[in-house]
Structure formats: C-alpha cells, structure tokens
Design a protein around this motif. Structure first.
Motif, PDB file in Angstrom:
ATOM      1  N   ALA A 174      38.360  39.973  36.836  1.00  0.00           N
ATOM      2  CA  ALA A 174      37.416  38.851  36.782  1.00  0.00           C
ATOM      3  C   ALA A 174      37.606  38.058  35.489  1.00  0.00           C
ATOM      4  O   ALA A 174      37.602  36.825  35.511  1.00  0.00           O
ATOM      5  N   CYS A 175      37.802  38.756  34.374  1.00  0.00           N
ATOM      6  CA  CYS A 175      38.066  38.065  33.103  1.00  0.00           C
ATOM      7  C   CYS A 175      39.329  37.220  33.202  1.00  0.00           C
ATOM      8  O   CYS A 175      39.357  36.080  32.731  1.00  0.00           O
ATOM      9  N   VAL A 176      40.366  37.769  33.796  1.00  0.00           N
ATOM     10  CA  VAL A 176      41.626  37.035  33.933  1.00  0.00           C
ATOM     11  C   VAL A 176      41.401  35.741  34.713  1.00  0.00           C
ATOM     12  O   VAL A 176      41.875  34.671  34.320  1.00  0.00           O
ATOM     13  N   VAL A 177      40.661  35.818  35.804  1.00  0.00           N
ATOM     14  CA  VAL A 177      40.401  34.620  36.618  1.00  0.00           C
ATOM     15  C   VAL A 177      39.556  33.614  35.839  1.00  0.00           C
ATOM     16  O   VAL A 177      39.875  32.413  35.827  1.00  0.00           O
ATOM     17  N   ILE A 178      38.518  34.087  35.169  1.00  0.00           N
ATOM     18  CA  ILE A 178      37.672  33.181  34.392  1.00  0.00           C
ATOM     19  C   ILE A 178      38.480  32.511  33.289  1.00  0.00           C
ATOM     20  O   ILE A 178      38.380  31.294  33.075  1.00  0.00           O
ATOM     21  N   TYR A 179      39.311  33.288  32.593  1.00  0.00           N
ATOM     22  CA  TYR A 179      40.120  32.711  31.526  1.00  0.00           C
ATOM     23  C   TYR A 179      41.157  31.728  32.072  1.00  0.00           C
ATOM     24  O   TYR A 179      41.436  30.714  31.443  1.00  0.00           O
TER      25      TYR A 179
END
Length: 152
Positions: free
Chosen positions: A24-29
């Motif tokens: 999820a962090c990867v997608v948000i970033y």
C-alpha cells in the motif's frame, strides 16, 4: 490481505485495502510521485517522519532511480489511479508486488517481475533500486507500525 494471499485464488486485487502495508505504501508513494512537485514533497516528508532525513533521502533516491528507468525505458507505460482512489490499476498492483518481492530477498522472482516493465538489460538495476526502496519502507513500517494517517 496481501496479493500473495492464497485465499484470493484467481481473484484480482482491485482495492488498496487488499494490499499489505508495504505494498500500500508503494502504491501511495507512486501516486504521490506522479502528482508532481507537491506530491513528491509530501512523499519526502512522510519518509522523513518515518525514517529520519538521511535514510529518507536514500529511499527517495532509490524511488527516483526506479521511476526514471520505468519512464525512460518502459516496455509499457506505468499507469496509476488518482491519489485518493481506493481502486487499483493493474499496473499499480504489479509494481507493488515487484517491490515487495525485491524487498523479501527473492531477487530471481523480482527479476522476473521486472522483465515486463523495462528492457531486459535494465531489469537487474531496477530490481536493485526496488530492493533498496522496499527494504527502507519495510524498516519504516517496523519502526513505526502505526503508519501516518496520510497513507491509509
């Protein structure tokens, strides 16, 4: 639930809430980076809050290297949804899976996931940058398990 969850069977991952925290962090970033200078500043700020300024700078550099390869030498353009969207584009899911695989230490598996994204000669470099970035995100999540509300 993660994209590696066998209970999903052949069901497609279509929602951000179906990803684990790292993915999820990867997608948000990714979405923040693609939002331009304001989004990149927000990404750097969030990383600095979780990792401290020096390690946040290294994480940002690793992400910038990945993004540069993905945009300069793509096999297909990397697509993404809007920042606030709860839905996932299939490219976002693949990218998150790739970074998570690289961070898990499965270099060969990550290389296979990199091949559809960039030229074959760049796949090892892309994987190395993804490993660096993914490990730093994993470190941030361990140090700060209650990730900022901005990310969720």
């Amino acid at each position: 639930m993660t994209i590696h969850d066998p209970s999903l069977g052949s069901q497609a991952i279509t929602r951000l809430s179906q990803l684990d925290d790292l993915e999820a962090c990867v997608v948000i970033y990714l979405r923040l980076w693609c939002a331009g200078p304001v989004g990149r500043c927000a990404m750097r700020s969030d990383l600095a809050n979780g990792l401290g300024a020096p390690r946040a700078a290294m994480a940002t550099d690793a992400f910038a290297a990945m993004f540069s390869m993905l945009t300069r030498h793509p096999r297909n353009p990397l697509r993404h949804n809007a920042l606030q969207s709860a839905c996932l584009h299939p490219d976002e899911t693949s990218f998150a899976r790739f970074v998570a695989q690289a961070a898990s230490g499965d270099r060969e598996g990550a290389l296979w996931l990199a091949l559809p994204m960039v030229r074959a000669d760049l796949a090892p470099q892309l994987t190395a940058a993804a490993t660096d970035f993914g490990l730093r995100i994993r470190q941030m999540l361990v140090q700060r398990p209650d990730t900022t509300p901005y990310l969720h």
